[in-house]
Design a protein around this motif. Structure first.
Motif, PDB file in Angstrom:
ATOM      1  N   VAL A   1     -33.177  14.834 -30.855  1.00 25.26           N
ATOM      2  CA  VAL A   1     -32.515  15.566 -29.779  1.00 25.26           C
ATOM      3  C   VAL A   1     -31.885  16.813 -30.389  1.00 25.26           C
ATOM      4  O   VAL A   1     -30.810  16.763 -30.986  1.00 25.26           O
ATOM      5  CB  VAL A   1     -31.435  14.700 -29.097  1.00 25.26           C
ATOM      6  N   ASN A   2     -32.575  17.929 -30.247  1.00 25.00           N
ATOM      7  CA  ASN A   2     -32.078  19.179 -30.818  1.00 25.00           C
ATOM      8  C   ASN A   2     -31.300  19.965 -29.780  1.00 25.00           C
ATOM      9  O   ASN A   2     -31.771  20.172 -28.659  1.00 25.00           O
ATOM     10  CB  ASN A   2     -33.226  20.044 -31.334  1.00 25.00           C
ATOM     11  N   ASP A   3     -30.105  20.381 -30.148  1.00 23.29           N
ATOM     12  CA  ASP A   3     -29.350  21.299 -29.290  1.00 23.29           C
ATOM     13  C   ASP A   3     -28.275  21.975 -30.126  1.00 23.29           C
ATOM     14  O   ASP A   3     -27.478  21.302 -30.789  1.00 23.29           O
ATOM     15  CB  ASP A   3     -28.706  20.571 -28.107  1.00 23.29           C
TER      16      ASP A   3
ATOM     17  N   VAL B   1     -43.041   9.998 -32.708  1.00 20.80           N
ATOM     18  CA  VAL B   1     -41.827  10.744 -33.002  1.00 20.80           C
ATOM     19  C   VAL B   1     -41.873  12.061 -32.237  1.00 20.80           C
ATOM     20  O   VAL B   1     -42.813  12.854 -32.408  1.00 20.80           O
ATOM     21  CB  VAL B   1     -41.687  11.016 -34.516  1.00 20.80           C
ATOM     22  N   ALA B   2     -40.872  12.275 -31.401  1.00 19.00           N
ATOM     23  CA  ALA B   2     -40.849  13.457 -30.532  1.00 19.00           C
ATOM     24  C   ALA B   2     -39.660  14.341 -30.864  1.00 19.00           C
ATOM     25  O   ALA B   2     -38.529  13.855 -31.025  1.00 19.00           O
ATOM     26  CB  ALA B   2     -40.784  13.038 -29.073  1.00 19.00           C
ATOM     27  N   ILE B   3     -39.921  15.637 -30.961  1.00 20.34           N
ATOM     28  CA  ILE B   3     -38.861  16.634 -31.079  1.00 20.34           C
ATOM     29  C   ILE B   3     -38.740  17.335 -29.733  1.00 20.34           C
ATOM     30  O   ILE B   3     -39.729  17.837 -29.192  1.00 20.34           O
ATOM     31  CB  ILE B   3     -39.191  17.675 -32.163  1.00 20.34           C
ATOM     32  N   VAL B   4     -37.533  17.366 -29.193  1.00 22.27           N
ATOM     33  CA  VAL B   4     -37.269  18.105 -27.956  1.00 22.27           C
ATOM     34  C   VAL B   4     -36.163  19.106 -28.252  1.00 22.27           C
ATOM     35  O   VAL B   4     -35.038  18.717 -28.596  1.00 22.27           O
ATOM     36  CB  VAL B   4     -36.842  17.171 -26.804  1.00 22.27           C
ATOM     37  N   THR B   5     -36.470  20.397 -28.140  1.00 23.97           N
ATOM     38  CA  THR B   5     -35.451  21.410 -28.396  1.00 23.97           C
ATOM     39  C   THR B   5     -34.682  21.708 -27.116  1.00 23.97           C
ATOM     40  O   THR B   5     -35.199  21.568 -26.013  1.00 23.97           O
ATOM     41  CB  THR B   5     -36.072  22.704 -28.951  1.00 23.97           C
ATOM     42  N   GLY B   6     -33.446  22.112 -27.297  1.00 23.22           N
ATOM     43  CA  GLY B   6     -32.598  22.368 -26.139  1.00 23.22           C
ATOM     44  C   GLY B   6     -32.411  21.129 -25.287  1.00 23.22           C
ATOM     45  O   GLY B   6     -32.384  21.196 -24.068  1.00 23.22           O
ATOM     46  N   ALA B   7     -32.257  19.984 -25.963  1.00 21.25           N
ATOM     47  CA  ALA B   7     -32.273  18.697 -25.252  1.00 21.25           C
ATOM     48  C   ALA B   7     -30.882  18.185 -24.902  1.00 21.25           C
ATOM     49  O   ALA B   7     -30.744  17.049 -24.454  1.00 21.25           O
ATOM     50  CB  ALA B   7     -33.003  17.651 -26.097  1.00 21.25           C
ATOM     51  N   GLY B   8     -29.852  19.008 -25.082  1.00 20.66           N
ATOM     52  CA  GLY B   8     -28.509  18.548 -24.792  1.00 20.66           C
ATOM     53  C   GLY B   8     -28.145  18.567 -23.324  1.00 20.66           C
ATOM     54  O   GLY B   8     -27.206  17.885 -22.898  1.00 20.66           O
ATOM     55  N   ASN B   9     -28.883  19.348 -22.539  1.00 15.05           N
ATOM     56  CA  ASN B   9     -28.573  19.489 -21.114  1.00 15.05           C
ATOM     57  C   ASN B   9     -29.850  19.719 -20.330  1.00 15.05           C
ATOM     58  O   ASN B   9     -30.916  19.968 -20.892  1.00 15.05           O
ATOM     59  CB  ASN B   9     -27.626  20.691 -20.885  1.00 15.05           C
ATOM     60  N   GLY B  10     -29.729  19.642 -19.019  1.00 11.70           N
ATOM     61  CA  GLY B  10     -30.794  20.046 -18.118  1.00 11.70           C
ATOM     62  C   GLY B  10     -32.124  19.378 -18.365  1.00 11.70           C
ATOM     63  O   GLY B  10     -32.218  18.173 -18.609  1.00 11.70           O
ATOM     64  N   LEU B  11     -33.172  20.184 -18.317  1.00 13.21           N
ATOM     65  CA  LEU B  11     -34.532  19.666 -18.424  1.00 13.21           C
ATOM     66  C   LEU B  11     -34.791  19.018 -19.782  1.00 13.21           C
ATOM     67  O   LEU B  11     -35.429  17.968 -19.865  1.00 13.21           O
ATOM     68  CB  LEU B  11     -35.529  20.800 -18.165  1.00 13.21           C
ATOM     69  N   GLY B  12     -34.309  19.629 -20.861  1.00 12.50           N
ATOM     70  CA  GLY B  12     -34.528  19.064 -22.181  1.00 12.50           C
ATOM     71  C   GLY B  12     -33.926  17.678 -22.311  1.00 12.50           C
ATOM     72  O   GLY B  12     -34.512  16.772 -22.922  1.00 12.50           O
TER      73      GLY B  12
END
Length: 313
Positions: A45-47, A18-29
């Motif tokens: 997918v946090n954004d 289970v992975a949390i990625v912050t700022g994942a709505g655009n770009g590198l995230g």
């Protein structure tokens, strides 16, 4: 052909993680999230959906990435909380997937200004998103990672944090702070198999497009950065407490370098003596590479047993 087949057979997978990625709505995230999702991870997918300066809020960006992951056969859920509400982001992982294994602290904004013109709000907001946000998310995930005896955390710093950059005192402060946080967490988490590393990416994003020309943006695709972050998050990777610069396909590990310096060996001295030995103090020809506080202190404590008063000045 055989090489390609071997690589496919040995592809690094994240099934069940289970992975949390912050700022994942655009770009590198976004690319981080897509890559992990394509390789079997359940992805939060946090954004927040705000703009590059931290204003506004929208669910559209995170929803789109979740849709992309699911369309490719993956598993993902959106989260729209600010990273300052890190416990709510982690709770999303717990509620939907029953745990957390990977945290990529990627969320960030810019409030560039020369230091003379920088407002307190410019300083505080950058701190809150980058440093406090990464702390809140990581701190909420930390007990879950330690209790299960497994975790991979990636912090996202910047060349501005490592080297400094005009007009980015606030951003540089925050990004260097993340390096220090990661280094200490790497020490504290190692015994529980919670490994922490930091990347300094150079990649096209909503942030970098404000300071880079279009042709540079095209060369610095986020897809050239995400594989390193993904590898650092894999169970087979044992790297810990390290800092990497990455971009345009270039990958490199950084370390601290120190001169041999000069010892005054207990003798009273003033600025005149410092000036006299300045070239020794700043000469990197025979540099050392301390990798811990213990190694750093060796150059000082090695003189404890030396008789003071034996001047080398």
């Amino acid at each position: 052909m055989q090489t390609m087949e071997n690589e496919l057979q040995n592809a690094l997978r994240y099934d069940g993680r289970v992975a949390i990625v912050t700022g994942a709505g655009n770009g590198l995230g976004r690319v981080h999230a897509l890559l992990l999702g394509a390789r079997g991870a359940h992805v939060v997918v946090n954004d927040l959906g705000g703009d590059v300066h931290g204003g506004g809020k929208s669910s559209a960006a995170a929803d789109q990435v979740v849709a992309e992951i699911k369309a490719a056969g993956g598993s993902a859920v959106a989260n729209y909380d600010s990273v300052e509400d890190g416990s709510r982001i982690v709770q999303t992982a717990l509620d939907h997937f029953g745990g957390v294994d990977i945290v990529i602290n990627n969320a960030g904004i810019l409030r560039d200004s020369s230091f003379a013109k920088m407002s307190a709000d410019d300083w505080d907001l950058i701190y809150r998103v980058h440093v406090l946000g990464a702390f809140r998310v990581t701190h909420a995930a930390w007990p879950h990672l330690r209790n299960k005896g497994y975790g991979r955390i990636v912090m996202t710093t910047s060349a501005a944090g490592i080297y400094g950059n005009f007009g980015q005192a606030n951003y540089s402060m925050a990004k260097m702070g993340l390096i220090g946080m990661a280094n200490t967490l790497a020490i504290e988490g190692a015994a529980k198999n919670v490994l922490v590393n930091t990347i300094a990416p150079l990649a096209g994003s909503r942030i970098s497009e404000t300071v880079m020309p279009p042709q540079m943006m095209e060369a610095l695709k986020p897809e050239f950065v995400a594989p390193l972050a993904a590898y650092l998050c894999h169970e087979s990777c044992r790297e810990n407490g390290s800092l990497f610069e990455v971009g345009a396909g270039f990958h490199a590990k950084l370390r601290w370098q120190r001169t041999q310096g000069h010892h005054f060996h207990g003798q009273a001295f003033g600025p005149e003596q410092v000036a006299r030995h300045w070239q020794e103090i700043v000469d990197f020809d025979d540099a050392t590479y301390p990798a811990s506080i213990g190694e750093s202190l060796m150059s000082i404590v090695q003189d404890v047993g030396s008789p003071f008063g034996q001047s080398k000045a």
